[in-house]
Design a protein around this motif. Structure first.
Motif, PDB file in Angstrom:
ATOM      1  N   LEU A  72     -27.450  22.855 -24.214  1.00  0.00           N
ATOM      2  CA  LEU A  72     -28.415  23.464 -25.137  1.00  0.00           C
ATOM      3  C   LEU A  72     -29.843  23.184 -24.709  1.00  0.00           C
ATOM      4  N   ALA A  73     -30.070  22.044 -24.034  1.00  0.00           N
ATOM      5  CA  ALA A  73     -31.416  21.735 -23.551  1.00  0.00           C
ATOM      6  C   ALA A  73     -31.874  22.769 -22.522  1.00  0.00           C
ATOM      7  N   ASP A  74     -30.935  23.299 -21.715  1.00  0.00           N
ATOM      8  CA  ASP A  74     -31.279  24.355 -20.760  1.00  0.00           C
ATOM      9  C   ASP A  74     -31.725  25.613 -21.502  1.00  0.00           C
ATOM     10  N   TRP A  75     -31.017  25.921 -22.571  1.00  0.00           N
ATOM     11  CA  TRP A  75     -31.400  27.060 -23.405  1.00  0.00           C
ATOM     12  C   TRP A  75     -32.800  26.860 -23.986  1.00  0.00           C
ATOM     13  N   HIS A  76     -33.054  25.667 -24.487  1.00  0.00           N
ATOM     14  CA  HIS A  76     -34.351  25.433 -25.130  1.00  0.00           C
ATOM     15  C   HIS A  76     -35.499  25.623 -24.149  1.00  0.00           C
ATOM     16  N   ARG A  77     -35.361  25.101 -22.954  1.00  0.00           N
ATOM     17  CA  ARG A  77     -36.425  25.258 -21.951  1.00  0.00           C
ATOM     18  C   ARG A  77     -36.638  26.731 -21.609  1.00  0.00           C
ATOM     19  N   ALA A  78     -35.541  27.462 -21.412  1.00  0.00           N
ATOM     20  CA  ALA A  78     -35.657  28.875 -21.049  1.00  0.00           C
ATOM     21  C   ALA A  78     -36.272  29.695 -22.180  1.00  0.00           C
ATOM     22  N   LEU A  79     -35.936  29.368 -23.410  1.00  0.00           N
ATOM     23  CA  LEU A  79     -36.512  30.086 -24.553  1.00  0.00           C
ATOM     24  C   LEU A  79     -38.008  29.832 -24.668  1.00  0.00           C
ATOM     25  N   GLU A  80     -38.429  28.592 -24.414  1.00  0.00           N
ATOM     26  CA  GLU A  80     -39.858  28.300 -24.470  1.00  0.00           C
ATOM     27  C   GLU A  80     -40.605  29.012 -23.350  1.00  0.00           C
ATOM     28  N   ARG A  81     -39.985  29.117 -22.182  1.00  0.00           N
ATOM     29  CA  ARG A  81     -40.628  29.858 -21.094  1.00  0.00           C
ATOM     30  C   ARG A  81     -40.754  31.339 -21.447  1.00  0.00           C
ATOM     31  N   VAL A 133     -55.561  26.311 -19.012  1.00  0.00           N
ATOM     32  CA  VAL A 133     -55.246  26.862 -20.329  1.00  0.00           C
ATOM     33  C   VAL A 133     -53.885  26.349 -20.794  1.00  0.00           C
ATOM     34  N   LEU A 134     -53.863  25.762 -21.978  1.00  0.00           N
ATOM     35  CA  LEU A 134     -52.597  25.369 -22.600  1.00  0.00           C
ATOM     36  C   LEU A 134     -52.071  26.611 -23.321  1.00  0.00           C
ATOM     37  N   GLU A 135     -51.070  27.261 -22.736  1.00  0.00           N
ATOM     38  CA  GLU A 135     -50.645  28.577 -23.214  1.00  0.00           C
ATOM     39  C   GLU A 135     -49.542  28.530 -24.258  1.00  0.00           C
ATOM     40  N   ALA A 136     -48.695  27.507 -24.205  1.00  0.00           N
ATOM     41  CA  ALA A 136     -47.589  27.423 -25.167  1.00  0.00           C
ATOM     42  C   ALA A 136     -47.255  25.961 -25.382  1.00  0.00           C
ATOM     43  N   LEU A 137     -46.775  25.667 -26.599  1.00  0.00           N
ATOM     44  CA  LEU A 137     -46.478  24.275 -26.951  1.00  0.00           C
ATOM     45  C   LEU A 137     -45.331  24.257 -27.946  1.00  0.00           C
ATOM     46  N   SER A 138     -44.335  23.443 -27.655  1.00  0.00           N
ATOM     47  CA  SER A 138     -43.219  23.289 -28.583  1.00  0.00           C
ATOM     48  C   SER A 138     -42.875  21.814 -28.704  1.00  0.00           C
ATOM     49  N   THR A 139     -42.840  21.331 -29.929  1.00  0.00           N
ATOM     50  CA  THR A 139     -42.498  19.933 -30.176  1.00  0.00           C
ATOM     51  C   THR A 139     -41.161  19.821 -30.886  1.00  0.00           C
ATOM     52  N   SER A 140     -40.366  20.903 -30.888  1.00  0.00           N
ATOM     53  CA  SER A 140     -39.125  20.910 -31.656  1.00  0.00           C
ATOM     54  C   SER A 140     -37.913  20.430 -30.881  1.00  0.00           C
ATOM     55  N   GLY A 141     -38.044  20.196 -29.584  1.00  0.00           N
ATOM     56  CA  GLY A 141     -36.899  19.759 -28.803  1.00  0.00           C
ATOM     57  C   GLY A 141     -36.866  18.269 -28.587  1.00  0.00           C
ATOM     58  N   ARG A 173     -37.804  16.755 -26.007  1.00  0.00           N
ATOM     59  CA  ARG A 173     -39.121  16.415 -25.472  1.00  0.00           C
ATOM     60  C   ARG A 173     -40.071  17.562 -25.780  1.00  0.00           C
ATOM     61  N   THR A 174     -41.346  17.253 -25.827  1.00  0.00           N
ATOM     62  CA  THR A 174     -42.351  18.291 -26.035  1.00  0.00           C
ATOM     63  C   THR A 174     -42.464  19.138 -24.774  1.00  0.00           C
ATOM     64  N   LEU A 175     -42.506  20.457 -24.948  1.00  0.00           N
ATOM     65  CA  LEU A 175     -42.679  21.373 -23.821  1.00  0.00           C
ATOM     66  C   LEU A 175     -44.073  21.981 -23.891  1.00  0.00           C
ATOM     67  N   ALA A 176     -44.795  21.902 -22.798  1.00  0.00           N
ATOM     68  CA  ALA A 176     -46.158  22.431 -22.743  1.00  0.00           C
ATOM     69  C   ALA A 176     -46.289  23.321 -21.517  1.00  0.00           C
ATOM     70  N   THR A 177     -46.683  24.557 -21.730  1.00  0.00           N
ATOM     71  CA  THR A 177     -46.892  25.488 -20.615  1.00  0.00           C
ATOM     72  C   THR A 177     -48.383  25.592 -20.343  1.00  0.00           C
ATOM     73  N   VAL A 178     -48.758  25.316 -19.108  1.00  0.00           N
ATOM     74  CA  VAL A 178     -50.171  25.280 -18.708  1.00  0.00           C
ATOM     75  C   VAL A 178     -50.375  26.207 -17.522  1.00  0.00           C
ATOM     76  N   SER A 179     -51.445  26.971 -17.550  1.00  0.00           N
ATOM     77  CA  SER A 179     -51.846  27.760 -16.383  1.00  0.00           C
ATOM     78  C   SER A 179     -53.161  27.200 -15.869  1.00  0.00           C
ATOM     79  N   PHE A 180     -53.377  27.280 -14.563  1.00  0.00           N
ATOM     80  CA  PHE A 180     -54.620  26.779 -13.983  1.00  0.00           C
ATOM     81  C   PHE A 180     -54.781  27.327 -12.572  1.00  0.00           C
ATOM     82  N   ARG A 181     -55.967  27.202 -12.040  1.00  0.00           N
ATOM     83  CA  ARG A 181     -56.255  27.590 -10.656  1.00  0.00           C
ATOM     84  C   ARG A 181     -56.539  26.338  -9.845  1.00  0.00           C
ATOM     85  N   SER A 182     -55.860  26.222  -8.722  1.00  0.00           N
ATOM     86  CA  SER A 182     -56.095  25.070  -7.844  1.00  0.00           C
ATOM     87  C   SER A 182     -56.735  25.542  -6.542  1.00  0.00           C
ATOM     88  N   ARG A 183     -57.714  24.780  -6.088  1.00  0.00           N
ATOM     89  CA  ARG A 183     -58.318  25.001  -4.774  1.00  0.00           C
ATOM     90  C   ARG A 183     -58.095  23.743  -3.949  1.00  0.00           C
TER      91      ARG A 183
END
Length: 522
Positions: free
Chosen positions: A285-294, A457-465, A467-477
């Motif tokens: 179920l943890a695999d499901w949770h990660r995929a759903l948050e993505r 940018v912190l684009e998505a956040l879920s604290t219901s699983g 572990r907390t899942l945080a989706t971040v986008s950024f530019r690296s040089r």
């Protein structure tokens, strides 16, 4: 020794028979007008077993004390589960007053039922099309959009994803604590859509607690697992896959994956593997949770899709109402791949760099003299020396500010070359960098030594699983040779990483699973 905390007599409940809520194959459920003892003032229901029902009162007692024990060992899980389960709270007995905790040690005492939280209005549907208030069973959502609109429900795909993610997080926590749902079907899962989508599991006395059952295991027709062994983690996964499939097909019986595939190929793949006949080949179920948050993160900010799925033959959109017994209680009121903040040089180091980038994304460091993206003009941003994190997209999440602040400090330390400080934002058990190894710390530092991360940018956040899942986008040089493993000569890349965070002395980066990391050249 008397035990007033877990036991009460029927006569202590007031005139409960005047408050009948429903009946089913196991018993009758009543509202409790006068909750006894420590439950005074609470909104409770009483499930009274039929005389013909054979129940194991010792297991029921274990259920009653389960949440209390969990509150001492894992308060976070207890708080989370208490809001999503109609769990047994106290036993109702007749006969002699019990003097021992375990029911079987009280020979003159007969356990006849239990108290639980009563269903709140937020988990009910009240529409004239339904003939009055009904428990909001998830089966109502397994119908064409025309039907859900007719009964007053506006449910887009984002809300469906959030409901599934919440259910996955709930069952994941139950599994971790030794609880199997068993009869996991839309009849036993209620939902609400506001203020935030959430699920509620009912008929909890039918669940299996640490290998033992209060009642014989049963399965809802059309939701049976194919294997002989019932009420296992694998059978829960099988049934969750069916729920996900049918929720997006808007159908009570379909196993077609096109509805899920239109949302995410990852979800369709998980649904397919969840229904393998060999339970050992199913995901967790943890695999499901990660995929759903993505999937949620990928859908955020995009134009909402119409509430429709590929055409099918018309079917009568009549959900089977939950059995009266289900109308009752309700809760009251490692070797992971990571993407680092920058890029890395060559082969082995490149892999380490990927890990670093993922981690960097997960733990943001505030304040940055770099351009933080157009969204950074909003007031919802966390700043630290060297980095700024925009969290306006998740500002409604209670933990958003704390998580964004952590990432700001993390990325800020990277950008200002304070690598020892940056490493303090990793969980000690993360595996991204071994904090006790000088060689590991040196390699991690070298991998990101030319990196600077901006537009965070912190684009998505879920604290219901778990572990907390945080989706971040950024530019690296970064310098040539320190790019992603697939393109080490890149000097500029846009990243999106979904991190798993722990909460030990504040949020920390645990890992960024390989399937949660994506990038493209600037």
């Amino acid at each position: 020794m008397t035990v007033p905390v877990s036991y009460a007599r029927p006569e202590q409940l007031g005139d409960y028979r005047a408050h009948r809520l429903g009946a089913g194959g196991q018993g009758v459920v009543y509202g409790v007008p006068e909750p006894p003892g420590r439950f005074s003032g609470e909104f409770l229901a009483y499930k009274e077993y039929l005389a013909t029902v054979q129940s194991d009162s010792d297991v029921l007692y274990s259920m009653v004390v389960f949440l209390e024990e969990l509150g001492r060992s894992d308060r976070h899980d207890r708080a989370f589960l208490s809001e999503r389960l109609t769990w047994p709270l106290a036993m109702i007995y007749t006969g002699d007053r019990p003097t021992q905790l375990q029911p079987s040690l009280n020979s003159g005492t007969l356990v006849v039922g239990f108290l639980m939280q009563r269903l709140l209005a937020e988990f009910e549907l009240n529409n004239s099309q339904l003939g009055g208030a009904k428990p909001a069973g998830m089966e109502f959502l397994l119908n064409e959009d025309a039907y859900t609109v007719r009964i007053g429900l506006q449910v887009d795909d984002q809300k469906r994803l959030r409901l599934l993610a919440d259910l996955a997080a709930t069952v994941t926590r139950l599994h971790r604590q030794g609880v199997i749902v068993g009869d996991l079907s839309p009849k036993n899962v209620l939902f609400r859509l506001a203020p935030t989508p959430r699920c509620l599991l009912i008929d909890c006395d039918s669940m299996r607690l640490r290998g033992k059952d209060v009642l014989p295991q049963v399965e809802t027709e059309g939701w049976e697992a194919p294997e002989a062994a019932k009420a296992t983690t694998a059978s829960d996964v099988f049934k969750f896959g069916l729920i996900a499939t049918r929720l997006f097909n808007r159908d009570q019986h379909s196993t077609d994956l096109s509805g899920l595939r239109s949302i995410s190929t990852d979800l369709a793949t998980l649904a397919d593997s969840s229904r393998r006949t060999d339970p050992r080949g199913r995901p967790e179920l943890a695999d499901w949770h990660r995929a759903l948050e993505r999937a949620r993160s990928g859908m955020k900010g995009s134009q909402p899709r119409p509430q429709s799925v590929p055409p099918r033959q018309p079917q009568a959109p009549q959900p089977v109402p939950p059995p009266p017994s289900a109308q009752v209680p309700t809760a009251p009121a490692p070797t992971p791949s990571f993407a680092w903040g920058g890029c890395v040089a060559a082969t082995v180091v490149v892999l380490v760099v990927i890990v670093a980038i993922a981690v960097l994304v997960a733990l943001r460091s505030p304040g940055s003299d770099s351009s933080p993206s157009a969204d950074a003009e909003t007031p919802e941003r966390a700043e630290a020396s060297g980095a700024t994190v925009d969290y306006s997209r998740v500002v409604d999440e209670p933990e958003a500010n704390e998580v964004a602040d952590m990432f700001a400090r993390f990325y800020g330390a990277i950008n200002t070359r304070h690598y020892k400080r940056a490493m303090t934002h990793y969980d000690p058990n993360s595996g991204v960098v071994d904090l006790n190894s000088a060689a590991s710390r040196r390699e991690w530092t070298r991998a990101i030594s030319t990196t600077k991360d901006t537009r965070i940018v912190l684009e998505a956040l879920s604290t219901s699983g778990a572990r907390t899942l945080a989706t971040v986008s950024f530019r690296s040089r970064q310098d040539r040779g320190y790019g992603p493993a697939s393109n080490p000569d890149d000097t500029c890349d846009d990243w999106k990483v979904t991190y798993e965070l722990t909460h030990t002395k504040g949020y920390r980066i645990y890992k960024a699973p390989k399937d949660g990391v994506s990038h493209s050249p600037c």
